[in-house]
Design a protein around this motif. Sequence first.
Motif, mmCIF file in Angstrom:
data_model
loop_
_atom_site.group_PDB
_atom_site.id
_atom_site.type_symbol
_atom_site.label_atom_id
_atom_site.label_comp_id
_atom_site.label_asym_id
_atom_site.label_seq_id
_atom_site.Cartn_x
_atom_site.Cartn_y
_atom_site.Cartn_z
ATOM 1 N N ASN A 91 0.854 3.010 -7.634
ATOM 2 C CA ASN A 91 0.638 3.817 -6.432
ATOM 3 C C ASN A 91 1.547 5.042 -6.398
ATOM 4 O O ASN A 91 2.138 5.363 -5.368
ATOM 5 N N CYS A 92 1.644 5.704 -7.529
ATOM 6 C CA CYS A 92 2.511 6.871 -7.647
ATOM 7 C C CYS A 92 1.685 8.070 -8.108
ATOM 8 O O CYS A 92 0.946 7.986 -9.093
ATOM 9 N N ASN A 103 0.805 -1.215 0.000
ATOM 10 C CA ASN A 103 0.000 0.000 0.000
ATOM 11 C C ASN A 103 0.837 1.264 0.000
ATOM 12 O O ASN A 103 0.333 2.342 0.312
ATOM 13 N N ASN A 104 2.109 1.158 -0.301
ATOM 14 C CA ASN A 104 2.966 2.339 -0.357
ATOM 15 C C ASN A 104 2.474 3.301 -1.430
ATOM 16 O O ASN A 104 2.181 2.894 -2.548
ATOM 17 N N VAL A 105 2.394 4.573 -1.079
ATOM 18 C CA VAL A 105 2.041 5.605 -2.046
ATOM 19 C C VAL A 105 3.198 6.592 -2.120
ATOM 20 O O VAL A 105 3.627 7.141 -1.099
ATOM 21 N N VAL A 106 3.708 6.805 -3.318
ATOM 22 C CA VAL A 106 4.829 7.717 -3.516
ATOM 23 C C VAL A 106 4.335 8.954 -4.255
ATOM 24 O O VAL A 106 3.646 8.849 -5.268
ATOM 25 N N ILE A 111 5.754 10.738 6.550
ATOM 26 C CA ILE A 111 6.544 9.844 5.696
ATOM 27 C C ILE A 111 7.869 10.511 5.342
ATOM 28 O O ILE A 111 8.052 11.710 5.568
ATOM 29 N N GLU A 124 8.638 1.794 1.051
ATOM 30 C CA GLU A 124 7.978 2.786 1.895
ATOM 31 C C GLU A 124 7.217 3.838 1.094
ATOM 32 O O GLU A 124 7.535 4.096 -0.066
ATOM 33 N N SER A 125 6.220 4.432 1.751
ATOM 34 C CA SER A 125 5.572 5.624 1.207
ATOM 35 C C SER A 125 6.518 6.797 1.426
ATOM 36 O O SER A 125 7.200 6.864 2.457
ATOM 37 N N CYS A 126 6.560 7.730 0.490
ATOM 38 C CA CYS A 126 7.486 8.844 0.613
ATOM 39 C C CYS A 126 7.160 9.939 -0.394
ATOM 40 O O CYS A 126 6.289 9.769 -1.251
ATOM 41 N N ARG A 133 -4.426 13.100 -2.893
ATOM 42 C CA ARG A 133 -3.972 11.795 -2.414
ATOM 43 C C ARG A 133 -5.121 11.039 -1.752
ATOM 44 O O ARG A 133 -5.278 9.825 -1.951
#
Length: 209
Positions: free
Chosen positions: A124-125, A3-6, A30, A106-108, A203
């Motif tokens: 997920n970007c 579920n990482n969102v960048v 994050i 990681e999300s970042c 987001r």
Amino acid sequence: MGNNVVITIGREFGSGGREIGKKVADRLGIKFYDKELLQEAAKESGFCREIFENQDEKPTNSFLYSLVMDTYSINGYSSAPFLDMPLNHKVFLAQFETIKKIAEKESCVIVGRCADYALAENPNCINVFIHADKEFRTKRVAAELQVNESKAKDAIQKKDKQRASYYNYYTSKKWGDSRSYHLTLDSSALGIDKCVEMILQYRALYLMK
């Protein structure tokens, strides 16, 4: 990837893109990567950080510099095709791989360095571009660099040209073209904090789909 969102942020020089990215990361709790990405890439590749700093968002470099710096070894990048590449291509590839690894763990928030292109296949970007009018940017750069407006305008022109050349050179896309991003925001019209809010709102909507 989970579920990482960048969130990637492209930016015109002086538009406040870095400040906006840092505030978004702080609000979300994050990590934030700008120059920090260079340290990560150096650690992953075996290059010293100075090589990444000298090549940072630059499409080419001098032949003499490449010859000198190419004597450094790169751990994990020893295949013949890689060794035959010019130094700037090696640095870009190492940075490209580092961006992908960070996104997997990681999300970042990542600022610049063609991160949107590196993560083109990542579902997920969220890609953002921050721009602003010349007067707004000139005042910000003059204050930050402590120079007069004439020198600030020169710095803006040089840095924007460098970033555009780097992005266009490596991605075959056009830097700042709205079709390359989910959001393009005018920080001179919206203000820094409103840009932060809009990215956070986008987001939230993105996560709901």
